[in-house]
Scaffold this motif. Structure first.
Motif, mmCIF file in Angstrom:
data_model
loop_
_atom_site.group_PDB
_atom_site.id
_atom_site.type_symbol
_atom_site.label_atom_id
_atom_site.label_comp_id
_atom_site.label_asym_id
_atom_site.label_seq_id
_atom_site.Cartn_x
_atom_site.Cartn_y
_atom_site.Cartn_z
ATOM 1 N N UNK A 1 0.785 -1.223 0.000
ATOM 2 C CA UNK A 1 0.000 0.000 0.000
ATOM 3 C C UNK A 1 0.821 1.278 0.000
ATOM 4 N N UNK A 2 2.116 1.183 -0.217
ATOM 5 C CA UNK A 2 2.960 2.383 -0.223
ATOM 6 C C UNK A 2 2.562 3.293 -1.386
ATOM 7 N N UNK A 3 2.545 4.627 -1.141
ATOM 8 C CA UNK A 3 2.176 5.557 -2.202
ATOM 9 C C UNK A 3 3.415 6.275 -2.745
ATOM 10 N N UNK A 4 3.227 7.070 -3.792
ATOM 11 C CA UNK A 4 4.363 7.699 -4.476
ATOM 12 C C UNK A 4 5.132 8.667 -3.576
ATOM 13 N N UNK A 5 4.423 9.428 -2.757
ATOM 14 C CA UNK A 5 5.114 10.342 -1.844
ATOM 15 C C UNK A 5 5.959 9.581 -0.831
ATOM 16 N N UNK A 6 5.437 8.471 -0.347
ATOM 17 C CA UNK A 6 6.188 7.662 0.615
ATOM 18 C C UNK A 6 7.413 7.024 -0.041
ATOM 19 N N UNK A 7 7.266 6.620 -1.304
ATOM 20 C CA UNK A 7 8.417 6.067 -2.026
ATOM 21 C C UNK A 7 9.543 7.095 -2.077
ATOM 22 N N UNK A 8 9.199 8.344 -2.359
ATOM 23 C CA UNK A 8 10.212 9.407 -2.412
ATOM 24 C C UNK A 8 10.877 9.601 -1.048
ATOM 25 N N UNK A 9 10.092 9.500 0.020
ATOM 26 C CA UNK A 9 10.639 9.653 1.369
ATOM 27 C C UNK A 9 11.546 8.484 1.735
ATOM 28 N N UNK A 10 11.164 7.281 1.319
ATOM 29 C CA UNK A 10 12.016 6.105 1.546
ATOM 30 C C UNK A 10 13.357 6.299 0.839
ATOM 31 N N UNK A 11 13.306 6.801 -0.377
ATOM 32 C CA UNK A 11 14.546 7.055 -1.125
ATOM 33 C C UNK A 11 15.410 8.095 -0.420
ATOM 34 N N UNK A 12 14.801 9.178 0.047
ATOM 35 C CA UNK A 12 15.546 10.231 0.744
ATOM 36 C C UNK A 12 16.208 9.689 2.010
ATOM 37 N N UNK A 13 15.540 8.774 2.684
ATOM 38 C CA UNK A 13 16.081 8.181 3.917
ATOM 39 C C UNK A 13 17.076 7.065 3.650
ATOM 40 N N UNK A 14 17.262 6.713 2.365
ATOM 41 C CA UNK A 14 18.157 5.614 1.968
ATOM 42 C C UNK A 14 17.755 4.297 2.637
ATOM 43 N N UNK A 15 16.452 4.127 2.819
ATOM 44 C CA UNK A 15 15.928 2.873 3.354
ATOM 45 C C UNK A 15 15.735 1.875 2.219
ATOM 46 N N UNK A 16 15.546 0.618 2.576
ATOM 47 C CA UNK A 16 15.323 -0.453 1.600
ATOM 48 C C UNK A 16 13.953 -1.065 1.816
ATOM 49 N N UNK A 17 13.470 -1.780 0.802
ATOM 50 C CA UNK A 17 12.167 -2.444 0.900
ATOM 51 C C UNK A 17 12.306 -3.910 0.502
ATOM 52 N N UNK A 18 11.734 -4.777 1.316
ATOM 53 C CA UNK A 18 11.627 -6.201 0.979
ATOM 54 C C UNK A 18 10.181 -6.448 0.571
ATOM 55 N N UNK A 19 9.972 -6.643 -0.721
ATOM 56 C CA UNK A 19 8.635 -6.870 -1.267
ATOM 57 C C UNK A 19 8.247 -8.337 -1.125
#
Length: 403
Positions: free
Chosen positions: A252-270
């Motif tokens: 359920x992640x949205x586009x704004x959250x994706x940008x914030x994840x990128x800024x934080x240099x976090x990773x995602x396990x899908x």
């Protein structure tokens, strides 16, 4: 002849490294590691006096990694009529089944479970009993039953009160032994594998911002990254605000959250198979993450009932052996949109290796890396999804599977 030094020749080697894809490639193994890798023309003089496996019409790739699974704690009791005496033996069977599908490294969760009372130490011993690479995530968990059910890896099968989940002494003990950022904390209550009627509170947010931040701070002060089970806008916002390093699921992640994840240099396990109260990661969802430059890994969260959109039997639990199956739609979408086979394969190899903290030894084929690789009829996940199309599996330069 030195048996620990040998070479493999293949029509192409997909290295998932800066070397990209090598056609008419040769990989030389010496004492469990990769000594050289390049074209046959470049290395033909170096292989004159050593054993050479000729895989002239095959593809060599790094072996696969499932960086989020529950093969040892939850799965055995869900699949088999085991007792404590046979519980971990069943888990080893599940690890071997995964190996048959090309998976040689795992991110295994220890959450505490009502169905078994096995210690952290006994789980970790399994690493020395199988020829595979396993990193353990030490977690707490909340199951979304009528009265929320809380467990931690330190309390085995005993339920605990919610305040234990953010108790500083408990978190410090977990963080000290934690081996990688898995589902260290469940921001949302999980449905587990229970019918919806039994988990009406699945998805409920468990922690306040202050409580979650205190947990994250303990991990970070010990120099450890922290991962979280999370889904839905509010939960993902909380994960981002509190500095979670690895978001597991992020359904359920949205586009704004994706940008914030990128800024934080976090990773995602899908986890396309499932795992939360929301619709799991669809191919387009994973594509959007990759397009934004997020480090994305695909994992199974096995064993799980499959999401309804997958072409799998609905009344069955699926394990790590379907990693290629659930990854193929996304990998094909990436390839069709101009991403090469190395990028596609990185979702199952180099990216999860980084999650496990093993990026300097596995996940790529390059000089000095561990000799963990597959010999296949095509690129795993992208071109093949049947384990029978994996002809050989090497770990630390030893051939473990040969078809």
């Amino acid at each position: 002849m030195n048996k620990s030094r040998f070479a493999c020749y293949a029509k192409k080697i997909v290295t998932v490294s800066e070397k990209g894809t090598i056609k008419d490639g040769v990989i030389i193994i010496n004492e469990r590691k990769i000594e050289c890798i390049g074209t046959y023309k470049e290395l033909k003089e170096k292989i004159k006096d050593i054993c050479v496996y000729d895989y002239k019409d095959k593809v060599i790739t790094p072996s696969l990694i499932d960086c989020h699974c529950h093969l040892l704690e939850y799965a055995p009791g869900s699949l088999y009529p085991v007792t404590k005496e046979t519980y971990l033996e069943a888990g080893k069977v599940l690890l071997f089944n995964a190996l048959l599908s090309g998976i040689t490294a795992f991110g295994e969760q220890i959450c505490g479970s009502p169905i078994c009372n096995i210690s952290i130490e006994d789980y970790i011993k399994v690493k020395d009993e199988v020829p595979l690479k396993i990193r353990f995530s030490l977690n707490s968990i909340t199951i979304g039953t009528d009265e929320l059910s809380n467990y931690t890896c330190l309390h085995e099968n005993k339920q605990v009160d919610k305040d234990i989940l953010y108790n500083i002494d408990v978190i410090s003990k977990m963080a000290a032994k934690n081996e990688y950022p898995g589902e260290n904390v469940f921001i949302n209550a999980t449905p587990a594998n229970l019918p919806p009627k039994d988990v009406p509170r699945a998805g409920e947010i468990i922690f306040t911002k202050e409580e979650l931040k205190s947990i994250v701070d303990v991990f970070h002060k010990k120099g450890k990254k922290i991962g979280a089970h999370v889904a839905g806008k509010d939960g993902i916002d909380l994960a981002i605000e509190c500095g979670i390093d690895v978001l597991h699921h992020a359904h359920g992640i949205d586009n704004n959250q994706i940008k914030m994840v990128k800024e934080n240099k976090a990773s995602i396990v899908a986890t396309p198979l499932g795992g939360t109260h929301l619709t799991p990661n669809l191919p387009q969802d994973i594509f959007n993450l990759v397009k934004e430059g997020i480090d994305v890994s695909i994992a199974t969260d096995a064993y799980l009932p499959p999401a309804s959109h997958l072409n799998l039997e609905q009344d069955k639990l699926y394990g790590s052996d379907v990693l290629m199956v659930i990854s193929q739609p996304c990998m094909k979408l990436l390839f069709e949109n101009g991403y090469d086979e190395n990028i596609c394969l990185s979702l199952l190899t180099s990216n999860p290796a980084k999650i496990l903290g093993l990026e300097n030894s596995i996940g790529k084929l390059d000089i000095g890396m561990s000799a963990d690789f597959l010999v296949c009829d095509g690129v795993p996940g992208l071109e093949i999804i049947d384990k029978e199309n994996i002809l050989a599996i090497f770990v630390d330069g030893k051939k473990l599977i040969s078809r």
